[in-house]
Each structure stands twice: as C-alpha cells, then as structure tokens.
Motif scaffolding. Sequence first.
Motif, PDB file in Angstrom:
ATOM      1  N   ILE A  41      10.611  -4.620  -0.188  1.00 12.15           N
ATOM      2  CA  ILE A  41      10.500  -3.361  -0.920  1.00 12.15           C
ATOM      3  C   ILE A  41       9.489  -3.504  -2.055  1.00 12.15           C
ATOM      4  O   ILE A  41       8.602  -2.661  -2.237  1.00 12.15           O
ATOM      5  CB  ILE A  41      11.873  -2.909  -1.454  1.00 12.15           C
ATOM      6  CG1 ILE A  41      12.794  -2.522  -0.299  1.00 12.15           C
ATOM      7  CG2 ILE A  41      11.727  -1.755  -2.444  1.00 12.15           C
ATOM      8  CD1 ILE A  41      14.222  -2.237  -0.708  1.00 12.15           C
ATOM      9  N   LEU A  42       9.610  -4.590  -2.829  1.00 11.14           N
ATOM     10  CA  LEU A  42       8.686  -4.794  -3.951  1.00 11.14           C
ATOM     11  C   LEU A  42       7.258  -5.028  -3.477  1.00 11.14           C
ATOM     12  O   LEU A  42       6.306  -4.521  -4.081  1.00 11.14           O
ATOM     13  CB  LEU A  42       9.165  -5.961  -4.815  1.00 11.14           C
ATOM     14  CG  LEU A  42      10.445  -5.714  -5.606  1.00 11.14           C
ATOM     15  CD1 LEU A  42      10.851  -6.975  -6.355  1.00 11.14           C
ATOM     16  CD2 LEU A  42      10.277  -4.544  -6.549  1.00 11.14           C
ATOM     17  N   ILE A  43       7.099  -5.790  -2.404  1.00 13.74           N
ATOM     18  CA  ILE A  43       5.759  -6.017  -1.863  1.00 13.74           C
ATOM     19  C   ILE A  43       5.132  -4.697  -1.423  1.00 13.74           C
ATOM     20  O   ILE A  43       3.965  -4.420  -1.719  1.00 13.74           O
ATOM     21  CB  ILE A  43       5.804  -7.036  -0.706  1.00 13.74           C
ATOM     22  CG1 ILE A  43       6.128  -8.426  -1.245  1.00 13.74           C
ATOM     23  CG2 ILE A  43       4.484  -7.046   0.058  1.00 13.74           C
ATOM     24  CD1 ILE A  43       6.415  -9.450  -0.166  1.00 13.74           C
ATOM     25  N   GLY A  44       5.906  -3.865  -0.728  1.00 12.76           N
ATOM     26  CA  GLY A  44       5.395  -2.560  -0.307  1.00 12.76           C
ATOM     27  C   GLY A  44       5.043  -1.675  -1.488  1.00 12.76           C
ATOM     28  O   GLY A  44       4.012  -0.992  -1.482  1.00 12.76           O
ATOM     29  N   LEU A  45       5.866  -1.709  -2.526  1.00 15.84           N
ATOM     30  CA  LEU A  45       5.605  -0.886  -3.704  1.00 15.84           C
ATOM     31  C   LEU A  45       4.340  -1.342  -4.426  1.00 15.84           C
ATOM     32  O   LEU A  45       3.479  -0.523  -4.773  1.00 15.84           O
ATOM     33  CB  LEU A  45       6.799  -0.928  -4.647  1.00 15.84           C
ATOM     34  CG  LEU A  45       6.726  -0.045  -5.881  1.00 15.84           C
ATOM     35  CD1 LEU A  45       6.613   1.417  -5.470  1.00 15.84           C
ATOM     36  CD2 LEU A  45       7.943  -0.262  -6.743  1.00 15.84           C
ATOM     37  N   ARG A  49       0.910   0.838  -4.708  1.00 11.00           N
ATOM     38  CA  ARG A  49       0.331   1.241  -5.995  1.00 11.00           C
ATOM     39  C   ARG A  49      -1.123   0.789  -6.091  1.00 11.00           C
ATOM     40  O   ARG A  49      -1.971   1.509  -6.600  1.00 11.00           O
ATOM     41  CB  ARG A  49       1.143   0.657  -7.164  1.00 11.00           C
ATOM     42  CG  ARG A  49       2.507   1.294  -7.333  1.00 11.00           C
ATOM     43  CD  ARG A  49       2.444   2.754  -7.708  1.00 11.00           C
ATOM     44  NE  ARG A  49       1.839   2.895  -9.019  1.00 11.00           N
ATOM     45  CZ  ARG A  49       1.131   3.936  -9.410  1.00 11.00           C
ATOM     46  NH1 ARG A  49       0.939   4.954  -8.589  1.00 11.00           N
ATOM     47  NH2 ARG A  49       0.613   3.994 -10.603  1.00 11.00           N
ATOM     48  N   TRP A  50      -1.404  -0.415  -5.583  1.00  7.42           N
ATOM     49  CA  TRP A  50      -2.772  -0.918  -5.609  1.00  7.42           C
ATOM     50  C   TRP A  50      -3.678  -0.031  -4.746  1.00  7.42           C
ATOM     51  O   TRP A  50      -4.779   0.327  -5.164  1.00  7.42           O
ATOM     52  CB  TRP A  50      -2.797  -2.374  -5.136  1.00  7.42           C
ATOM     53  CG  TRP A  50      -4.162  -2.946  -5.106  1.00  7.42           C
ATOM     54  CD1 TRP A  50      -4.912  -3.374  -6.163  1.00  7.42           C
ATOM     55  CD2 TRP A  50      -4.962  -3.146  -3.936  1.00  7.42           C
ATOM     56  NE1 TRP A  50      -6.124  -3.819  -5.719  1.00  7.42           N
ATOM     57  CE2 TRP A  50      -6.190  -3.688  -4.357  1.00  7.42           C
ATOM     58  CE3 TRP A  50      -4.760  -2.907  -2.583  1.00  7.42           C
ATOM     59  CZ2 TRP A  50      -7.203  -4.008  -3.468  1.00  7.42           C
ATOM     60  CZ3 TRP A  50      -5.764  -3.222  -1.700  1.00  7.42           C
ATOM     61  CH2 TRP A  50      -6.968  -3.771  -2.144  1.00  7.42           C
ATOM     62  N   LEU A  51      -3.211   0.320  -3.545  1.00  9.76           N
ATOM     63  CA  LEU A  51      -3.991   1.196  -2.675  1.00  9.76           C
ATOM     64  C   LEU A  51      -4.164   2.587  -3.290  1.00  9.76           C
ATOM     65  O   LEU A  51      -5.230   3.192  -3.171  1.00  9.76           O
ATOM     66  CB  LEU A  51      -3.335   1.302  -1.296  1.00  9.76           C
ATOM     67  CG  LEU A  51      -3.437   0.072  -0.410  1.00  9.76           C
ATOM     68  CD1 LEU A  51      -2.549   0.241   0.821  1.00  9.76           C
ATOM     69  CD2 LEU A  51      -4.873  -0.178  -0.007  1.00  9.76           C
ATOM     70  N   GLY A  56      -7.280   6.625  -5.330  1.00 10.73           N
ATOM     71  CA  GLY A  56      -7.055   7.797  -6.177  1.00 10.73           C
ATOM     72  C   GLY A  56      -6.160   8.831  -5.532  1.00 10.73           C
ATOM     73  O   GLY A  56      -6.412  10.023  -5.640  1.00 10.73           O
ATOM     74  N   THR A  57      -5.099   8.387  -4.861  1.00  9.35           N
ATOM     75  CA  THR A  57      -4.261   9.315  -4.095  1.00  9.35           C
ATOM     76  C   THR A  57      -2.899   9.593  -4.716  1.00  9.35           C
ATOM     77  O   THR A  57      -2.003  10.072  -4.038  1.00  9.35           O
ATOM     78  CB  THR A  57      -4.047   8.763  -2.677  1.00  9.35           C
ATOM     79  OG1 THR A  57      -3.499   7.457  -2.752  1.00  9.35           O
ATOM     80  CG2 THR A  57      -5.342   8.748  -1.894  1.00  9.35           C
ATOM     81  N   GLY A  58      -2.686   9.280  -5.958  1.00  7.20           N
ATOM     82  CA  GLY A  58      -1.381   9.558  -6.574  1.00  7.20           C
ATOM     83  C   GLY A  58      -0.342   8.541  -6.137  1.00  7.20           C
ATOM     84  O   GLY A  58      -0.463   7.360  -6.422  1.00  7.20           O
ATOM     85  N   GLY A  63       4.707   5.544  -1.838  1.00 11.29           N
ATOM     86  CA  GLY A  63       5.900   6.097  -1.204  1.00 11.29           C
ATOM     87  C   GLY A  63       6.052   5.648   0.237  1.00 11.29           C
ATOM     88  O   GLY A  63       7.140   5.260   0.674  1.00 11.29           O
ATOM     89  N   ALA A  64       4.945   5.686   0.955  1.00 14.51           N
ATOM     90  CA  ALA A  64       5.004   5.285   2.365  1.00 14.51           C
ATOM     91  C   ALA A  64       5.332   3.802   2.516  1.00 14.51           C
ATOM     92  O   ALA A  64       6.195   3.421   3.313  1.00 14.51           O
ATOM     93  CB  ALA A  64       3.678   5.601   3.050  1.00 14.51           C
ATOM     94  N   LEU A  65       4.669   2.955   1.749  1.00 13.70           N
ATOM     95  CA  LEU A  65       4.918   1.518   1.877  1.00 13.70           C
ATOM     96  C   LEU A  65       6.263   1.103   1.289  1.00 13.70           C
ATOM     97  O   LEU A  65       6.844   0.110   1.713  1.00 13.70           O
ATOM     98  CB  LEU A  65       3.767   0.724   1.249  1.00 13.70           C
ATOM     99  CG  LEU A  65       2.449   0.834   2.014  1.00 13.70           C
ATOM    100  CD1 LEU A  65       1.357   0.066   1.306  1.00 13.70           C
ATOM    101  CD2 LEU A  65       2.601   0.340   3.441  1.00 13.70           C
TER     102      LEU A  65
END
Length: 84
Positions: A41-45, A49-51, A56-58, A63-65
């Motif tokens: 979960i943390l890795i996906g978050l 956030r980095w992506l 620049g997508t909010g 959310g998806a990852l």
Amino acid sequence: MADTVRVRAERHRRWREEGEPAIAHRLAQIGVLGWIVVTPILIGLFLGRWLDRAAGTGLTFAGALLMVGAGLGAWSAWKWMNHA
C-alpha cells in the motif's frame, strides 16, 4: 479436496506433537502479517504521488496505485496465511 484434507491432517498432527505456539510467536506472526499488507500500500502510494507530481495530474495515479497496493497486500496476506 483431498489435498486440503491432507494439509489439515498434517497441521493437526504437528499441533498434537509440538503443542500450542508461544504467545511471542503469535505476536510475531501478527506483526509480519501487518507488514505484508501495509508495505505494498505504501509503495503504491509513494509511487503514485511521484507520478502525479511528474505528470501534474492531481491524485489520479496515487489513488489508482493505492488500490492496486491494497489488492496486492490483501492477496499476499491471504497467500501467506494459507501456505502449507
């Protein structure tokens, strides 16, 4: 179904021979299970956030990852709890 019966019989035989595990062993299992769920979960978050910052997508990728990480964590925990 025969494999399931065989696995349960083996676990029951081991329990009769070895007895109940110590409380420290049970607490360690709970801790490992928590990390198995939380880590993806943390890795996906963090990756999301980095992506999002790079594109620049909010919060789209975050959310998806986050959901992908939650699914992967739940699947990993289920596999770990049901290993033979």
